[in-house]
Write a protein that holds these residues in place. Structure first.
Motif, PDB file in Angstrom:
ATOM      1  N   TRP A 201      90.096  66.206  -1.419  1.00  0.00           N
ATOM      2  CA  TRP A 201      89.357  66.486  -2.646  1.00  0.00           C
ATOM      3  C   TRP A 201      90.115  65.944  -3.860  1.00  0.00           C
TER       4      TRP A 201
ATOM      5  N   TYR B 140      89.507  66.912   4.345  1.00  0.00           N
ATOM      6  CA  TYR B 140      88.973  66.077   3.274  1.00  0.00           C
ATOM      7  C   TYR B 140      89.911  66.083   2.073  1.00  0.00           C
TER       8      TYR B 140
ATOM      9  N   MET C 203      81.708  63.722   1.157  1.00  0.00           N
ATOM     10  CA  MET C 203      81.217  64.113  -0.163  1.00  0.00           C
ATOM     11  C   MET C 203      80.713  62.909  -0.950  1.00  0.00           C
ATOM     12  N   MET C 204      81.607  61.959  -1.263  1.00  0.00           N
ATOM     13  CA  MET C 204      81.255  60.850  -2.143  1.00  0.00           C
ATOM     14  C   MET C 204      80.605  59.681  -1.408  1.00  0.00           C
TER      15      MET C 204
ATOM     16  N   ASP D 173      76.754  63.288  -1.818  1.00  0.00           N
ATOM     17  CA  ASP D 173      76.457  62.961  -3.218  1.00  0.00           C
ATOM     18  C   ASP D 173      75.500  61.783  -3.350  1.00  0.00           C
TER      19      ASP D 173
ATOM     20  N   VAL E  75      80.763  69.357   3.727  1.00  0.00           N
ATOM     21  CA  VAL E  75      82.066  68.724   3.927  1.00  0.00           C
ATOM     22  C   VAL E  75      82.872  69.473   4.991  1.00  0.00           C
TER      23      VAL E  75
ATOM     24  N   SER F 298      85.260  64.274  -6.764  1.00  0.00           N
ATOM     25  CA  SER F 298      84.516  64.893  -5.664  1.00  0.00           C
ATOM     26  C   SER F 298      84.268  66.373  -5.920  1.00  0.00           C
ATOM     27  N   ARG F 299      85.217  67.048  -6.591  1.00  0.00           N
ATOM     28  CA  ARG F 299      84.988  68.458  -6.930  1.00  0.00           C
ATOM     29  C   ARG F 299      83.830  68.600  -7.926  1.00  0.00           C
TER      30      ARG F 299
ATOM     31  N   ALA G 180      81.292  66.540  -8.210  1.00  0.00           N
ATOM     32  CA  ALA G 180      80.062  66.274  -7.458  1.00  0.00           C
ATOM     33  C   ALA G 180      79.661  67.491  -6.638  1.00  0.00           C
TER      34      ALA G 180
ATOM     35  N   ASP H 250      83.862  59.755   4.372  1.00  0.00           N
ATOM     36  CA  ASP H 250      83.890  60.424   3.065  1.00  0.00           C
ATOM     37  C   ASP H 250      82.631  61.266   2.927  1.00  0.00           C
TER      38      ASP H 250
ATOM     39  N   THR I 157      80.108  71.850  -0.383  1.00  0.00           N
ATOM     40  CA  THR I 157      81.389  72.138   0.263  1.00  0.00           C
ATOM     41  C   THR I 157      81.203  72.553   1.720  1.00  0.00           C
TER      42      THR I 157
END
Length: 260
Positions: A165, A163, A80-81, A85, A152, A169-170, A172, A78, A149
């Motif tokens: 989304w 990924y 992004m999260m 983040d 990612v 997540s968007r 973040a 993951d 982005t």
């Protein structure tokens, strides 16, 4: 003389000004997750010895003395999260406490502040600069994660997995889009980009420099993403490409970071 220790739970490496250990401006720096990936290694790669200031290198979460073996797997599962983040958020949130402690111990509390960051540490540097936690006179980033982005997308290309989304997540990613947030940043921001860095990072670097009234883009020939030989955990001799980055940032702070 190099000073190292921890402030709260944050590891740090501190280099005093060449003029002595008295009151002076301070440059605060966050390292890459790639090489150099510790505070001490980043201080060796970018010592900024020509800047008449304290140079404070803070350790990023999940690295060095706070190594997190599961972090690599989370970044792929993951990006992004589970990676961008939480790492950036933790580093930014732990900064005020570390800063307060260090400012009480060293004579830079009321002096101008410069901010430096590389790769994901660049996202931390830009987050702190935008937060208003400390008054920032100037910023310099190198091969920075300017848009989450792009981080990612890079990991997607490595894993071959798209990924998924969602709204969380968007949101973040929007917080970590510093082109969109350029109005919140100091106008005096230097964006250093390796000519051989990831193409998306290079494009983001150009976009950020163009979005800032006093933004400046410097491209370093031959520089890929890392600034040191991998794995980059220990201090090592400065590479020629890192020396060019060091020179560009030194010139920038000589102009924009003055003694108070």
């Amino acid at each position: 003389m190099t000073i190292d220790g921890t402030a709260g739970e944050v590891p740090f490496t501190l280099l005093p000004p060449a003029s002595g250990a008295g009151p002076a401006p301070v440059v605060v720096a966050w390292h890459l997750m790639d090489a150099p990936c510790t505070d001490a290694a980043f201080a060796a790669a970018l010592p900024l010895a020509g800047v008449d200031a304290w140079r404070l290198y803070l350790g990023m979460p999940w690295t060095g003395r706070r190594a997190y073996p599961q972090g690599y797997e989370l970044s792929r599962r993951d990006p992004m999260m589970g990676y961008a983040d939480p790492v950036v958020r933790q580093a930014a949130e732990e900064f005020p406490g570390a800063w307060a402690e260090l400012a009480s111990r060293f004579p830079f509390a009321d002096r101008p502040v410069g901010i430096v960051g590389g790769s994901l540490g660049g996202a931390v540097a830009l987050s702190v600069a935008a937060s208003g936690t400390v008054p920032v006179a100037a910023v310099a980033v190198v091969n920075a994660a300017i848009r989450a982005t792009s981080v990612v997308s890079l990991i997607e290309s490595m894993t071959g997995e798209p990924y998924g989304w969602d709204d969380v997540s968007r949101a973040a990613a929007a917080r970590l889009d510093f082109v969109a947030r350029a109005a919140e940043l100091p106008s005096a921001t230097l964006v250093v980009s390796g000519a051989d860095d990831y193409p998306s990072f290079r494009a983001d670097a150009a976009d950020l420099a163009a979005a800032l009234p006093q933004g400046r883009l410097v491209t370093v020939p031959g520089l890929a993403h890392p600034l040191a030989e991998r794995p980059g955990e220990q201090p090592a001799p400065q590479l020629p490409v890192a020396k060019e980055v060091d020179a560009a940032m030194t010139d920038w702070f000589a102009t924009h970071l003055r003694r108070g």
